[in-house]
Design a protein around this motif. Structure first.
Motif, PDB file in Angstrom:
ATOM      1  N   GLU A 425      -2.868   7.574   7.416  1.00  0.00           N
ATOM      2  CA  GLU A 425      -3.953   7.823   6.465  1.00  0.00           C
ATOM      3  C   GLU A 425      -5.141   8.515   7.144  1.00  0.00           C
ATOM      4  OE1 GLU A 425      -6.511   7.789   3.117  1.00  0.00           O
ATOM      5  OE2 GLU A 425      -4.329   7.691   3.317  1.00  0.00           O
ATOM      6  N   ALA A 429      -6.131  12.468   6.459  1.00  0.00           N
ATOM      7  CA  ALA A 429      -7.193  12.480   5.445  1.00  0.00           C
ATOM      8  C   ALA A 429      -7.966  13.793   5.496  1.00  0.00           C
ATOM      9  CB  ALA A 429      -8.150  11.311   5.678  1.00  0.00           C
ATOM     10  N   LEU A 441      -8.135  -0.907   4.595  1.00  0.00           N
ATOM     11  CA  LEU A 441      -6.958  -0.203   4.114  1.00  0.00           C
ATOM     12  C   LEU A 441      -6.923  -0.246   2.587  1.00  0.00           C
ATOM     13  CD1 LEU A 441      -4.491   1.040   5.683  1.00  0.00           C
ATOM     14  CD2 LEU A 441      -3.219  -0.984   5.003  1.00  0.00           C
ATOM     15  N   MET A 445      -1.920   0.563  -0.322  1.00  0.00           N
ATOM     16  CA  MET A 445      -1.119   0.550   0.904  1.00  0.00           C
ATOM     17  C   MET A 445      -0.734  -0.867   1.293  1.00  0.00           C
ATOM     18  SD  MET A 445      -2.581   3.442   3.455  1.00  0.00           S
ATOM     19  CE  MET A 445      -2.808   5.125   2.916  1.00  0.00           C
TER      20      MET A 445
END
Length: 486
Positions: A425, A429, A441, A445
């Protein structure tokens, strides 16, 4: 000259006597495994820093105890893979996409078979990895050897000194021509070292993933002071870490660590657990189930009330320190058990720590001329007072379960998958999504990590109908909990 102890000698005779027996290969394998285990703690006291080792491909960019243990470590990694279904699923699902292509991950975690599965998964997803240990006692030497043989740059061995610890971290980070762009930390020591020694590296680092209470606390301190210069992902407070690793892992591993080191009988023992967070809850539940009388200390009235309603007596440490048989810290704080309390403990009291940091027990105060230290077995010390009283100190106040035993692989699969997704991630990103702050998080996820582990139990989720989803105001596919849910 190396000689086998009597048990190995007898086993050797049995193997020779059974040469015609179809079980002979079993004896051979057993001898190999036991000899490898025995050799691991034998008389080779040469520091790995003084050795020149290379793997079978001629690569020497690592520093471990003994590269010859690689085959043994590989078998341990293969066993761990069977209990880490989500990471194996990630390898299959994302192998073609390579979501970490170009990522250069520098890591500082416990180096165990479970970590090896994570590292090899990150590699399969395209990342380059360099790794050091976050704890001087938790490294599995044979696993480190297997990783080095597989081409990973690993700098760790069980029983490092404090100087070795920082040297290994520096070797991970400071390599000419190699610049990390992602950090995976457990405790914050790696992040601290880069800030202290190589602050310019943060110009190319995209983010930090941190999994421990201690490390997250340090990140929030940096953020509050305006010194956090990259985005950071707080894995410790994700639901999949808190509810599973911290609780269920410690519920099983606290007993394993105590049994392996002390052979203690739990029934009827008086135990005080300092801290009733998820780790404390796991420890208390396990000890209560074994028949121990469990007291709890806590600063938070909410956690304190939970302890009371779970049937535990809430006390101040000073009220019970003279009578308890076992003291366990799991607060993430410092100076929880100070010299005053250590002086007042009963003879034979067992003292250990289940928090990440070794600051909870004031071990430094015990290193004085009037006290005698006596090593009983690996990671077990008797600290003896002038009047003959002794306490049993485990792992010198460091993390008990990973220093003195092992932890359940399946639970670590949940945490490791969360770490992998957090790295993916942050690395992918778009610019601007994350600022120079600490983030949790995304709940989606968290739920994805949980769903990857359900097939192991042949579990079948119920699906919302359109009408039900509309009534609850949810998407049928989740997330099913708000981001503030803990």
């Amino acid at each position: 000259m190396f000689t086998l102890p009597p048990f190995f000698f007898v086993l050797s005779l049995c193997a020779v006597a059974c040469m015609s027996c179809p079980l002979t290969p079993l004896f051979s394998v057993l001898l190999t495994l036991l000899a490898a285990s025995y050799t691991d703690s034998s008389d080779d006291e040469t520091s790995p820093r003084d050795k020149q080792q290379k793997n079978s491909k001629g690569n020497g960019d690592f520093c471990i105890k003994n590269i010859k243990q690689a085959d043994f470590g590989r078998r341990e990694i293969e066993i761990a893979e069977q209990e880490m279904p989500a990471l194996m699923a990630l390898r299959k699902r994302a192998q073609g996409e390579k979501p970490l292509a170009g990522a250069k991950v520098v890591g500082c975690t416990h180096i165990t078979a479970q970590t090896a599965v994570l590292m090899e998964t990150l590699s399969a997803l395209g990342a380059q990895c360099r790794w050091a240990a976050c704890n001087i006692y938790s490294t599995q030497n044979e696993v480190a050897a297997a990783l080095a043989e597989g081409g990973f740059s690993v700098f760790a061995w069980k029983g490092e000194s404090e100087d070795d610890f920082w040297w290994c971290i520096d070797r991970c980070v400071n390599l000419e021509g190699w610049q990390p762009n992602m950090i995976l930390d457990d405790g914050g020591d790696l992040t601290h070292w880069i800030y202290k020694k190589y602050p310019n590296m943060f110009k190319k680092i995209k983010g930090i993933v941190e999994e421990s209470v201690t490390g997250v606390h340090r990140l929030y301190q940096l953020s509050k002071a305006g010194k956090l210069c990259v985005p950071a992902m707080n894995v410790n407070d994700s639901v999949t870490k808190q509810k599973f690793d911290n609780l269920y892992c410690c519920r099983e591993s606290i007993l394993d660590g105590l049994k392996r080191t002390t052979d203690v009988m739990f029934g009827g023992k008086q135990v005080v657990v300092c801290g009733y967070g998820e780790v404390g809850k796991g420890c208390c539940a396990a000890l209560k189930a074994m028949g121990s009388i469990v007291y709890v200390t806590e600063i938070d009235p909410i956690c304190a009330l939970q302890a009371c309603m779970d049937g535990f007596r809430l006390v101040k440490l000073s009220e019970v320190i003279r009578q308890v048989d076992i003291v366990i810290t799991c607060t993430g704080n410092k100076n929880v058990v100070v010299r005053e309390y250590l002086d007042r403990m009963k003879n034979g009291c067992i003292v250990c720590n289940m928090g990440h940091s070794n600051t909870e027990i004031d071990v430094a105060s015990l290193r004085t001329p009037e006290l005698t230290w006596e090593r009983v077995r690996s990671q077990v010390d008797h600290v003896i007072w002038p009047d003959g009283k002794r306490i049993v100190l485990l792992a010198e106040g460091r993390l008990l379960n990973l220093s003195c035993s092992t932890v359940p692989t399946f639970v670590l699969s949940i945490t490791a998958t969360t770490q992998a997704l957090a790295l993916i991630e942050l690395y992918n990103a778009p610019e601007g999504r994350y600022k120079q702050d600490v983030y949790l998080l995304p709940k989606k996820m968290d739920e994805y990590v949980a769903s990857l582990h359900l097939p192991t139990f042949d579990a079948h989720l119920t699906e919302l109908s359109d009408e039900q989803a509309k009534y609850l105001g949810l998407n049928k596919n989740g997330p099913f909990k708000p981001n503030y849910y803990r």
